[in-house]
Design an enzyme around this catalytic site. Structure first.
Site, PDB file in Angstrom:
ATOM      1  CD  GLU A  82     117.139  42.776 179.972  1.00 55.26           C
ATOM      2  OE1 GLU A  82     116.529  41.946 180.665  1.00 55.26           O
ATOM      3  OE2 GLU A  82     117.336  43.952 180.338  1.00 55.26           O
ATOM      4  CG  ASP A 138     112.036  47.900 177.259  1.00 54.49           C
ATOM      5  OD1 ASP A 138     113.194  48.114 177.658  1.00 54.49           O
ATOM      6  OD2 ASP A 138     111.128  47.467 177.990  1.00 54.49           O
TER       7      ASP A 138
HETATM    8  O1  FUB Z   1     111.157  47.394 180.553  1.00 48.04           O
HETATM    9  C1  FUB Z   1     111.110  46.141 181.179  1.00 48.04           C
HETATM   10  C2  FUB Z   1     112.348  45.369 180.975  1.00 48.04           C
HETATM   11  O2  FUB Z   1     113.479  46.189 181.193  1.00 48.04           O
HETATM   12  C3  FUB Z   1     112.579  44.845 179.580  1.00 48.04           C
HETATM   13  O3  FUB Z   1     111.856  43.730 179.250  1.00 48.04           O
HETATM   14  C4  FUB Z   1     114.024  44.608 179.648  1.00 48.04           C
HETATM   15  O4  FUB Z   1     114.613  44.379 178.410  1.00 48.04           O
HETATM   16  C5  FUB Z   1     114.496  45.860 180.306  1.00 48.04           C
HETATM   17  O5  FUB Z   1     114.675  46.917 179.394  1.00 48.04           O
END
Ligand code: FUB
Length: 322
Positions: free
Chosen positions: A205, A35
């Site tokens: 997301e 991320d």
């Molecule tokens: O790294 C944790 C979670 O995994 C993130 O919040 C999501 O976007 C995914 O990448």
């Protein structure tokens, strides 16, 4: 003498291999980091990633800085659960902005599944990008589950008129909300609502937004982050509120390079007008959920401003000062 020469000849290939292994490229730094939020502060590039591990071990954030996009310096534990009393686990996906000499570090914590749990999106503040950061408001900024969006994966966007927005959301829903001047609260829109849903088709997301040539580029991740199909798509609109019509996928797995490529951010070098995508991916032949590494490749546009498919590489990008 003969023996020394023989040893030298024997060692040469070993040294060459080591030199190659330590040559900067992709991933850009060692360790499991996901991320990645990229930012430019002064003459330095910064990356603020999630420490990719079991949720119970995600109790801190490291940061990385570079003056050439190639050689990265690690800044250990710039923010952790000791500074954020309500955060216990799963500290994820930073988004950092500088405003009036202060650095604001937005993050998610605790992976809340319902509003009765403590957690969601928080904000920390420091005088320098490398911290130390302290809790800005002593509680989550967004704890609610609005429009079906889990309060995670926030991105802070500054509009042309100086207004800051928070764009966020997991579970396939994305909201936008207005931030107040000192980032201590949200302020309602003119119609009285605080959260507006801007979810495009296939959104999962990891939203981000930037302006190029007056247009609003909205990008997000699709697929599941634990699997190979994680990927990035985008839309373009005339307003940060959209409407955002999905145009295309521009980052995805490549069977010769890596799988699970997603949750990215974008950097622009104003001096060279080059754009870069900073993202995480999973090495080939690896299925371990948390084995995600941070990479940078060039992001290019066609003459109409459409984003061209990104070619993931092992070499990464050329050194480039700001
Ligand atoms: O790294 C944790 C979670 O995994 C993130 O919040 C999501 O976007 C995914 O990448």
């Amino acid at each position: 003498m003969k023996k020394t020469l023989f040893s030298l000849l024997f060692l040469l290939p070993v040294c060459a291999t080591q030199a190659q292994a330590s040559k900067p490229g992709n991933p850009v730094f060692e360790g499991w980091y996901a991320d990645p939020e990229a930012a430019v502060f002064g003459k330095k590039y910064w990356i603020f990633p999630t420490f990719s591990a079991a949720y119970s071990k995600q109790v801190h954030f490291d940061a990385f800085s570079s003056s050439d996009l190639k050689r990265w310096k690690k800044h250990k534990s710039v923010l952790d659960t000791a500074a954020i009393k309500w955060a216990k686990i799963a500290m994820w996906a930073p988004s950092i902005v500088e405003k009036e000499g202060k650095y604001y570090f937005f993050f998610a914590a605790n992976d809340i599944q319902k509003e009765s749990e403590i957690g969601g999106i928080g904000v920390a503040v420091a005088d320098k990008p490398e911290g130390p950061y302290k809790d800005h408001i002593g509680k989550p900024l967004i704890n609610q589950i609005k429009n079906g969006a889990q309060p995670i994966d926030q991105y802070i966007f500054k509009d042309k008129d100086g207004q800051y927005y928070i764009i966020y959301g997991g579970w396939g829903h994305c909201n936008i909300a207005k931030l107040n001047n000192d980032f201590t609260a949200l302020v309602p829109f003119e119609d009285g609502s605080t959260f507006k849903e801007i979810t495009p088709e296939k959104y999962v997301e990891g939203p981000i937004m930037f302006i190029k040539d007056g247009k609003y580029y909205f990008m997000w991740s699709e697929g599941g982050w634990t699997g190979p199909n994680y990927s990035v798509s985008y839309a373009i609109a005339d307003s940060p509120m959209g409407p955002f019509k999905r145009i295309d996928k521009i980052l995805q797995q490549d069977p010769t390079i890596a799988t699970g490529a997603g949750h990215h951010s974008v950097i622009h070098n104003p001096r060279t007008d080059k754009w870069f995508i900073v993202y995480h991916r999973r090495p080939l032949n690896v299925t371990t959920r948390d084995h995600r590494v941070t990479c940078i490749d060039e992001m290019t546009f066609d003459k109409d401003g459409k984003i061209l498919p990104v070619k993931m590489t092992f070499e990464g990008v050329k050194p480039m000062k700001l």
